[in-house]
Write a protein that holds these residues in place. Structure first.
Motif, PDB file in Angstrom:
ATOM      1  N   MET A 119       0.734  -1.206  -0.063  1.00 13.38           N
ATOM      2  CA  MET A 119       0.168   0.118  -0.091  1.00 13.38           C
ATOM      3  C   MET A 119       0.800   1.243   0.130  1.00 13.38           C
ATOM      4  O   MET A 119       2.144   1.246   0.415  1.00 13.38           O
ATOM      5  CB  MET A 119      -0.952  -0.069   1.291  1.00 13.38           C
ATOM      6  N   ASP A 120       0.242   2.254  -0.361  1.00 14.00           N
ATOM      7  CA  ASP A 120       0.919   3.598  -0.534  1.00 14.00           C
ATOM      8  C   ASP A 120       1.235   4.239   0.808  1.00 14.00           C
ATOM      9  O   ASP A 120       0.222   4.822   1.590  1.00 14.00           O
ATOM     10  CB  ASP A 120       0.143   4.572  -1.382  1.00 14.00           C
ATOM     11  N   GLY A 121       2.219   4.499   1.079  1.00 14.27           N
ATOM     12  CA  GLY A 121       2.427   5.438   2.507  1.00 14.27           C
ATOM     13  C   GLY A 121       2.599   6.830   2.158  1.00 14.27           C
ATOM     14  O   GLY A 121       2.810   7.604   3.470  1.00 14.27           O
ATOM     15  N   ASN A 122       2.141   7.331   1.237  1.00 15.11           N
ATOM     16  CA  ASN A 122       2.079   8.888   1.052  1.00 15.11           C
ATOM     17  C   ASN A 122       0.718   9.329   1.354  1.00 15.11           C
ATOM     18  O   ASN A 122       0.276  10.407   1.210  1.00 15.11           O
ATOM     19  CB  ASN A 122       2.343   9.108  -0.691  1.00 15.11           C
ATOM     20  N   LYS A 123      -0.321   8.358   1.525  1.00 19.54           N
ATOM     21  CA  LYS A 123      -1.714   8.711   1.729  1.00 19.54           C
ATOM     22  C   LYS A 123      -1.936   8.318   3.112  1.00 19.54           C
ATOM     23  O   LYS A 123      -2.054   7.197   3.629  1.00 19.54           O
ATOM     24  CB  LYS A 123      -2.758   7.990   0.798  1.00 19.54           C
ATOM     25  N   ARG A 124      -2.593   9.460   3.916  1.00 21.14           N
ATOM     26  CA  ARG A 124      -2.936   9.298   5.226  1.00 21.14           C
ATOM     27  C   ARG A 124      -4.066   8.369   5.516  1.00 21.14           C
ATOM     28  O   ARG A 124      -4.216   7.796   6.578  1.00 21.14           O
ATOM     29  CB  ARG A 124      -3.400  10.793   6.155  1.00 21.14           C
ATOM     30  N   ALA A 125      -5.171   8.372   4.640  1.00 17.66           N
ATOM     31  CA  ALA A 125      -6.140   7.454   4.825  1.00 17.66           C
ATOM     32  C   ALA A 125      -5.759   5.658   4.701  1.00 17.66           C
ATOM     33  O   ALA A 125      -6.486   5.019   5.393  1.00 17.66           O
ATOM     34  CB  ALA A 125      -7.106   7.503   3.634  1.00 17.66           C
ATOM     35  N   ASN A 126      -4.519   5.525   4.143  1.00 17.79           N
ATOM     36  CA  ASN A 126      -4.304   4.209   4.073  1.00 17.79           C
ATOM     37  C   ASN A 126      -3.502   3.716   5.635  1.00 17.79           C
ATOM     38  O   ASN A 126      -3.330   2.459   5.797  1.00 17.79           O
ATOM     39  CB  ASN A 126      -3.117   4.077   3.158  1.00 17.79           C
ATOM     40  N   ILE A 127      -3.198   4.685   6.585  1.00 17.23           N
ATOM     41  CA  ILE A 127      -2.455   4.203   7.612  1.00 17.23           C
ATOM     42  C   ILE A 127      -3.346   4.433   9.059  1.00 17.23           C
ATOM     43  O   ILE A 127      -4.114   5.385   8.901  1.00 17.23           O
ATOM     44  CB  ILE A 127      -1.354   5.316   7.843  1.00 17.23           C
ATOM     45  N   LYS A 128      -3.241   3.244   9.795  1.00 20.18           N
ATOM     46  CA  LYS A 128      -4.262   3.344  10.835  1.00 20.18           C
ATOM     47  C   LYS A 128      -3.491   3.173  11.840  1.00 20.18           C
ATOM     48  O   LYS A 128      -2.175   2.461  11.914  1.00 20.18           O
ATOM     49  CB  LYS A 128      -5.120   2.264  10.747  1.00 20.18           C
ATOM     50  N   VAL A 129      -3.531   3.722  13.283  1.00 20.65           N
ATOM     51  CA  VAL A 129      -3.013   3.369  14.447  1.00 20.65           C
ATOM     52  C   VAL A 129      -3.169   1.808  14.820  1.00 20.65           C
ATOM     53  O   VAL A 129      -3.922   1.054  14.434  1.00 20.65           O
ATOM     54  CB  VAL A 129      -3.718   3.862  15.589  1.00 20.65           C
ATOM     55  N   GLY A 130      -2.065   1.389  15.058  1.00 18.38           N
ATOM     56  CA  GLY A 130      -1.626  -0.150  15.225  1.00 18.38           C
ATOM     57  C   GLY A 130      -1.288  -0.922  14.088  1.00 18.38           C
ATOM     58  O   GLY A 130      -0.884  -2.356  14.212  1.00 18.38           O
ATOM     59  N   ALA A 131      -1.139  -0.267  12.862  1.00 22.18           N
ATOM     60  CA  ALA A 131      -0.759  -0.912  11.526  1.00 22.18           C
ATOM     61  C   ALA A 131       0.776  -1.077  11.635  1.00 22.18           C
ATOM     62  O   ALA A 131       1.657  -0.392  12.392  1.00 22.18           O
ATOM     63  CB  ALA A 131      -1.054   0.075  10.379  1.00 22.18           C
ATOM     64  N   GLN A 132       1.110  -2.279  11.168  1.00 17.66           N
ATOM     65  CA  GLN A 132       2.514  -2.737  10.907  1.00 17.66           C
ATOM     66  C   GLN A 132       3.063  -1.901   9.669  1.00 17.66           C
ATOM     67  O   GLN A 132       2.595  -2.157   8.459  1.00 17.66           O
ATOM     68  CB  GLN A 132       2.733  -4.309  10.835  1.00 17.66           C
ATOM     69  N   VAL A 133       4.273  -1.077   9.886  1.00 16.82           N
ATOM     70  CA  VAL A 133       4.874  -0.139   8.773  1.00 16.82           C
ATOM     71  C   VAL A 133       6.246  -0.370   8.816  1.00 16.82           C
ATOM     72  O   VAL A 133       6.850  -0.663   9.619  1.00 16.82           O
ATOM     73  CB  VAL A 133       4.346   1.176   8.841  1.00 16.82           C
ATOM     74  N   SER A 134       6.928   0.073   7.899  1.00 16.68           N
ATOM     75  CA  SER A 134       8.338   0.180   7.479  1.00 16.68           C
ATOM     76  C   SER A 134       8.457   1.697   7.533  1.00 16.68           C
ATOM     77  O   SER A 134       7.903   2.470   6.480  1.00 16.68           O
ATOM     78  CB  SER A 134       8.938  -0.328   6.469  1.00 16.68           C
ATOM     79  N   ILE A 135       9.247   2.397   8.065  1.00 17.02           N
ATOM     80  CA  ILE A 135       9.643   4.006   8.066  1.00 17.02           C
ATOM     81  C   ILE A 135      11.130   4.099   7.930  1.00 17.02           C
ATOM     82  O   ILE A 135      11.929   3.280   8.005  1.00 17.02           O
ATOM     83  CB  ILE A 135       9.134   4.539   9.521  1.00 17.02           C
ATOM     84  N   VAL A 136      11.425   5.293   7.176  1.00 11.51           N
ATOM     85  CA  VAL A 136      12.903   5.652   7.227  1.00 11.51           C
ATOM     86  C   VAL A 136      12.861   6.776   8.352  1.00 11.51           C
ATOM     87  O   VAL A 136      12.054   7.773   8.298  1.00 11.51           O
ATOM     88  CB  VAL A 136      13.215   6.033   5.897  1.00 11.51           C
ATOM     89  N   LEU A 137      13.889   6.740   9.073  1.00 17.54           N
ATOM     90  CA  LEU A 137      14.073   7.561  10.094  1.00 17.54           C
ATOM     91  C   LEU A 137      15.050   8.818   9.535  1.00 17.54           C
ATOM     92  O   LEU A 137      15.522   8.582   8.510  1.00 17.54           O
ATOM     93  CB  LEU A 137      15.054   6.945  11.066  1.00 17.54           C
ATOM     94  N   LYS A 138      14.887   9.934  10.076  1.00 17.33           N
ATOM     95  CA  LYS A 138      15.596  11.119   9.489  1.00 17.33           C
ATOM     96  C   LYS A 138      17.112  10.955   9.192  1.00 17.33           C
ATOM     97  O   LYS A 138      17.703  11.178   8.302  1.00 17.33           O
ATOM     98  CB  LYS A 138      15.485  12.348  10.559  1.00 17.33           C
ATOM     99  N   GLN A 139      17.771  10.188  10.287  1.00 15.26           N
ATOM    100  CA  GLN A 139      19.367   9.872  10.146  1.00 15.26           C
ATOM    101  C   GLN A 139      19.274   8.984   9.026  1.00 15.26           C
ATOM    102  O   GLN A 139      20.587   8.717   8.577  1.00 15.26           O
ATOM    103  CB  GLN A 139      19.773   9.651  11.304  1.00 15.26           C
ATOM    104  N   ASP A 140      18.455   8.072   8.616  1.00 10.94           N
ATOM    105  CA  ASP A 140      18.499   7.034   7.688  1.00 10.94           C
ATOM    106  C   ASP A 140      18.127   7.434   6.194  1.00 10.94           C
ATOM    107  O   ASP A 140      18.197   6.699   5.400  1.00 10.94           O
ATOM    108  CB  ASP A 140      17.713   5.685   8.129  1.00 10.94           C
ATOM    109  N   GLN A 141      17.847   8.758   6.240  1.00 14.33           N
ATOM    110  CA  GLN A 141      17.167   9.161   4.727  1.00 14.33           C
ATOM    111  C   GLN A 141      18.234   8.892   3.340  1.00 14.33           C
ATOM    112  O   GLN A 141      17.721   8.565   2.353  1.00 14.33           O
ATOM    113  CB  GLN A 141      16.778  10.695   4.781  1.00 14.33           C
ATOM    114  N   ARG A 142      19.360   9.283   3.967  1.00 15.13           N
ATOM    115  CA  ARG A 142      20.549   9.071   2.818  1.00 15.13           C
ATOM    116  C   ARG A 142      20.758   7.580   2.316  1.00 15.13           C
ATOM    117  O   ARG A 142      20.825   7.058   1.164  1.00 15.13           O
ATOM    118  CB  ARG A 142      21.873   9.710   3.290  1.00 15.13           C
ATOM    119  N   SER A 143      20.801   6.958   3.661  1.00 17.27           N
ATOM    120  CA  SER A 143      21.160   5.622   3.281  1.00 17.27           C
ATOM    121  C   SER A 143      20.060   4.627   2.739  1.00 17.27           C
ATOM    122  O   SER A 143      20.059   3.789   2.364  1.00 17.27           O
ATOM    123  CB  SER A 143      21.679   4.885   4.695  1.00 17.27           C
ATOM    124  N   GLY A 144      18.663   5.184   3.356  1.00 20.73           N
ATOM    125  CA  GLY A 144      17.336   4.304   2.989  1.00 20.73           C
ATOM    126  C   GLY A 144      17.294   3.379   3.894  1.00 20.73           C
ATOM    127  O   GLY A 144      16.336   2.297   3.629  1.00 20.73           O
TER     128      GLY A 144
END
Length: 65
Positions: free
Chosen positions: A1-26
């Motif tokens: 699913m698309d992580g760019n749309k707020r409607a797709n994300i719910k509290v309690g959902a399992q997600v992968s995020i990129v932290l600020k310090q990891d933006q360059r490395s991905g």
């Protein structure tokens, strides 16, 4: 699913995020959404969330449960 749309994300959902310090490395961090921090309905870099671990970053992937 698309992580760019707020409607797709719910509290309690399992997600992968990129932290600020990891933006360059991905490097992605996985966890469960505790709070959605972005108010707008979409964001080109991903919706910002706080995980239950306290990590804050932008959603890159939403995992089905």
């Amino acid at each position: 699913m698309d992580g760019n749309k707020r409607a797709n994300i719910k509290v309690g959902a399992q997600v992968s995020i990129v932290l600020k310090q990891d933006q360059r490395s991905g490097n992605l961090t996985q966890g469960q959404v505790e709070r959605i921090l972005t108010n707008s309905p979409n964001h080109p870099h991903g919706i910002k969330v706080r995980l239950d671990t306290g990590d804050v970053g932008r959603v890159k992937a939403i995992h089905s449960q």
